[in-house]
Design an enzyme around this catalytic site. Structure first.
Site, PDB file in Angstrom:
ATOM      1  N   GLU A  51       0.799  -1.232   0.000  1.00 38.18           N
ATOM      2  CA  GLU A  51       0.000   0.000   0.000  1.00 38.18           C
ATOM      3  C   GLU A  51       0.834   1.285   0.000  1.00 38.18           C
ATOM      4  O   GLU A  51       0.880   2.036   0.963  1.00 38.18           O
ATOM      5  CB  GLU A  51      -0.956  -0.021   1.193  1.00 38.18           C
ATOM      6  CG  GLU A  51      -1.936  -1.172   1.092  1.00 38.18           C
ATOM      7  CD  GLU A  51      -2.839  -1.313   2.312  1.00 38.18           C
ATOM      8  OE1 GLU A  51      -2.503  -0.763   3.366  1.00 38.18           O
ATOM      9  OE2 GLU A  51      -3.863  -2.001   2.202  1.00 38.18           O
ATOM     10  N   GLU A 109      -5.893  -8.046  -0.985  1.00 42.33           N
ATOM     11  CA  GLU A 109      -6.491  -8.068   0.357  1.00 42.33           C
ATOM     12  C   GLU A 109      -7.980  -7.818   0.204  1.00 42.33           C
ATOM     13  O   GLU A 109      -8.382  -6.852  -0.449  1.00 42.33           O
ATOM     14  CB  GLU A 109      -5.908  -6.977   1.273  1.00 42.33           C
ATOM     15  CG  GLU A 109      -4.475  -7.217   1.665  1.00 42.33           C
ATOM     16  CD  GLU A 109      -3.901  -6.122   2.566  1.00 42.33           C
ATOM     17  OE1 GLU A 109      -4.666  -5.463   3.292  1.00 42.33           O
ATOM     18  OE2 GLU A 109      -2.675  -5.921   2.517  1.00 42.33           O
TER      19      GLU A 109
HETATM   20  C1  BG6 Z   1      -4.371  -3.220   5.324  1.00 42.43           C
HETATM   21  C2  BG6 Z   1      -2.992  -3.599   5.770  1.00 42.43           C
HETATM   22  O1  BG6 Z   1      -4.412  -1.886   4.961  1.00 42.43           O
HETATM   23  O2  BG6 Z   1      -5.382  -3.368   6.256  1.00 42.43           O
HETATM   24  C3  BG6 Z   1      -2.948  -4.718   6.791  1.00 42.43           C
HETATM   25  O3  BG6 Z   1      -2.223  -3.962   4.648  1.00 42.43           O
HETATM   26  C4  BG6 Z   1      -4.050  -4.551   7.804  1.00 42.43           C
HETATM   27  O4  BG6 Z   1      -1.681  -4.793   7.378  1.00 42.43           O
HETATM   28  C5  BG6 Z   1      -5.368  -4.529   7.057  1.00 42.43           C
HETATM   29  O5  BG6 Z   1      -4.064  -5.518   8.818  1.00 42.43           O
HETATM   30  C6  BG6 Z   1      -6.578  -4.506   7.947  1.00 42.43           C
HETATM   31  O6  BG6 Z   1      -6.444  -3.497   8.889  1.00 42.43           O
HETATM   32  P1  BG6 Z   1      -6.668  -3.742  10.430  1.00 42.43           P
HETATM   33  O7  BG6 Z   1      -6.291  -2.466  11.071  1.00 42.43           O
HETATM   34  O8  BG6 Z   1      -8.113  -4.054  10.566  1.00 42.43           O
HETATM   35  O9  BG6 Z   1      -5.789  -4.864  10.817  1.00 42.43           O
END
Ligand code: BG6
Length: 476
Positions: free
Chosen positions: A188, A376
């Protein structure tokens, strides 16, 4: 009549999961590992982590034994990976993205030679994935760098860090040649609304947390990414390198031309990382912004050639919903989002917008005409264990809707390489440092204070996704 539309997920579709080293491995000082910024994030109930840290706060956190730092122990993946990979295999995954922790390979970051014990761990992990027919996808730096590089060199504010990063990349590309094909130089790239320590490793007393300084650090990171891409191709032409962003595209707040133009400007700004890493040059919109604000981002003439020669092979995107912006709010870029009453939110106020996923992937392909890898996809949920079972129907609904939209996107003609669900096994949350913000199909019995047996349990969604993957997505 000849049919032109893809009806199915492609047969070589990568059904996978994604995590990071720092949210899973724990064992923060084992086998010579150095300290990284995520090791210094203490858990505080109800608090989103503070991304700013000064050098004295860093020193204090390193020796603090009073507060609880979830990443230091995480889910002990450093030891449990064989059993966890067996579960992921049973789930049906054929690909898995994790990061190498830079400080396991170069504990300080500026050493000449890598730490052999760190390499040995990733040897075992990657071999285990391959043995299970799971394609490894490696992020080279996911919100982390050896903290020594922060304190001594001011993190990505310094051009010198590019050399250390490339030395690290060269070790990885050489050592894992033939075993790892898909690489993500940085997670990101576009998260510049984050504060400067977590995103760029810049301690707040050494570098002011200003947009100008973050844009300079980003410029150095993009140079590093382009140089790493070129290096990866030289070491092994079959390497496939991502340019990866978080989807931050915008819907206009209304149909007024001003709001529509504001959304367009947001999208032009949010494309600039890809314009640089995919097309090899800064777009006019951001150059104008930099000039009008009188920013000096340290752009040198020779940098142009670096961007032209190191272009990515595919676009990686993580998706947690898009923004809505107005004529007024765009002035706050890179933080221009306003509320959108049409979009559902989870318990942490993160967006759930399956149609936005289709919008994002179509938009990316319309613009760049490159294969797209959804790296993701997920949403945080409070799970309840009832009699040893987790009935997570809300997670099933979330994935049913999103995977359906993904299938529609493929039918639209967008070449989607794969879909990695975020945190297929529960891990420490990045933003809130909680364990109870769960994303997994596999439950891990650890709570927000680090207590629990660490036992793994299959949730209802595990069996659901297993069926979906078995039918290559027919069920959605
Ligand atoms: C993404 C990141 O933006 O969001 C991850 O790449 C992160 O590292 C994921 O865990 C979800 O965010 P969170 O804060 O709910 O863990």
């Amino acid at each position: 009549m000849v049919k032109h539309t893809n009806e199915e997920f492609p047969l070589d579709f990568l059904w996978g999961g994604a995590v990071t080293a720092t949210q899973t491995e724990g064992n923060w000082t084992l086998d010579g590992k150095g300290v990284t910024p995520p090791d210094l994030i203490a858990y505080e109930e109800g608090k989103v982590q503070n991304d700013l840290m000064s050098t004295s706060e860093i020193d204090l956190a390193i020796v603090d034994t009073v507060n609880y730092y979830p990443r230091r122990t995480a889910i002990d993946f450093y030891h449990t990976y064989p059993q966890d990979i067996a579960l992921l295999k049973e789930l049906g995954l054929n690909s898995f993205r994790t990061s190498v922790n830079w400080a396991r390979i170069f504990p300080m970051g500026d050493e000449e030679r890598p730490n052999e014990k760190g390499l040995a761990f990733y040897d075992d992990l990657i071999n285990e994935l391959i043995k299970n027919d799971i394609e490894p996808i490696i992020t080279i730096s996911h919100f982390e760098m050896p903290v020594h590089l922060s304190v001594k060199y001011k993190g990505w504010y310094s051009r010198k860090v590019i050399d250390f990063y490339l030395r690290y990349c060269e070790v990885l590309f050489t050592h894992f040649k033939g075993r790892v094909k898909y690489w993500v130089p940085f997670d990101e790239m576009n998260l510049i609304h984050r504060e400067s320590f977590s995103q760029f490793g810049m301690p707040s007393d050494l570098v002011e947390n200003s947009l100008e300084n973050k844009l300079k650090a980003l410029h150095h990171k993009m140079l590093a990414s382009s140089l790493a891409t070129k290096l990866a191709h030289e070491i092994d032409p079959s390497n496939q390198i991502a340019a990866m962003i978080l989807s931050n595209y915008a819907y206009p707040a209304s149909s007024s031309p001003e709001d529509i133009r504001a959304a367009q400007l947001n999208n032009q700004f949010e494309n600039y990382y890809l314009d640089v890493l995919v097309r090899g040059k800064y777009p006019g919109t951001i150059l104008r912004y930099i000039d009008e604000n009188g920013f000096d981002i340290g752009f040198q003439i020779k940098d142009k050639e670096v961007f032209e020669k190191g272009q990515a092979d595919f676009i990686g995107v993580s998706y947690y919903g898009n923004r809505t912006v107005s004529k007024k709010s765009i002035k706050n870029w890179p933080n221009p989002a306003i509320n959108n009453p049409h979009i559902k939110k989870n318990a942490w106020d993160w967006l759930e917008d399956p149609i936005g996923l289709r919008y994002t992937l179509n938009k990316l392909y319309d613009q760049y005409q490159l294969p797209i890898f959804l790296m993701e996809l997920g949403t945080g949920i409070h799970d309840k264990v009832e009699g040893g079972k987790i009935h997570d129907q809300d997670r099933i609904e979330f994935f049913k809707e999103n995977l359906h939209q993904l299938k529609e996107t493929i039918k639209d003609g967008v070449p989607v390489m794969g879909c990695l669900t975020w945190g297929p096994i529960d891990i420490v949350s990045n933003a809130s440092a909680q364990m109870s913000k769960r994303y997994g199909f596999i439950y891990v019995d650890i709570d927000d204070s680090g207590k629990g047996t660490g036992k793994r349990l299959k949730k209802d969604s595990f069996y659901w996704l297993q069926e979906v993957i078995r039918g290559n997505g027919k069920a959605v």
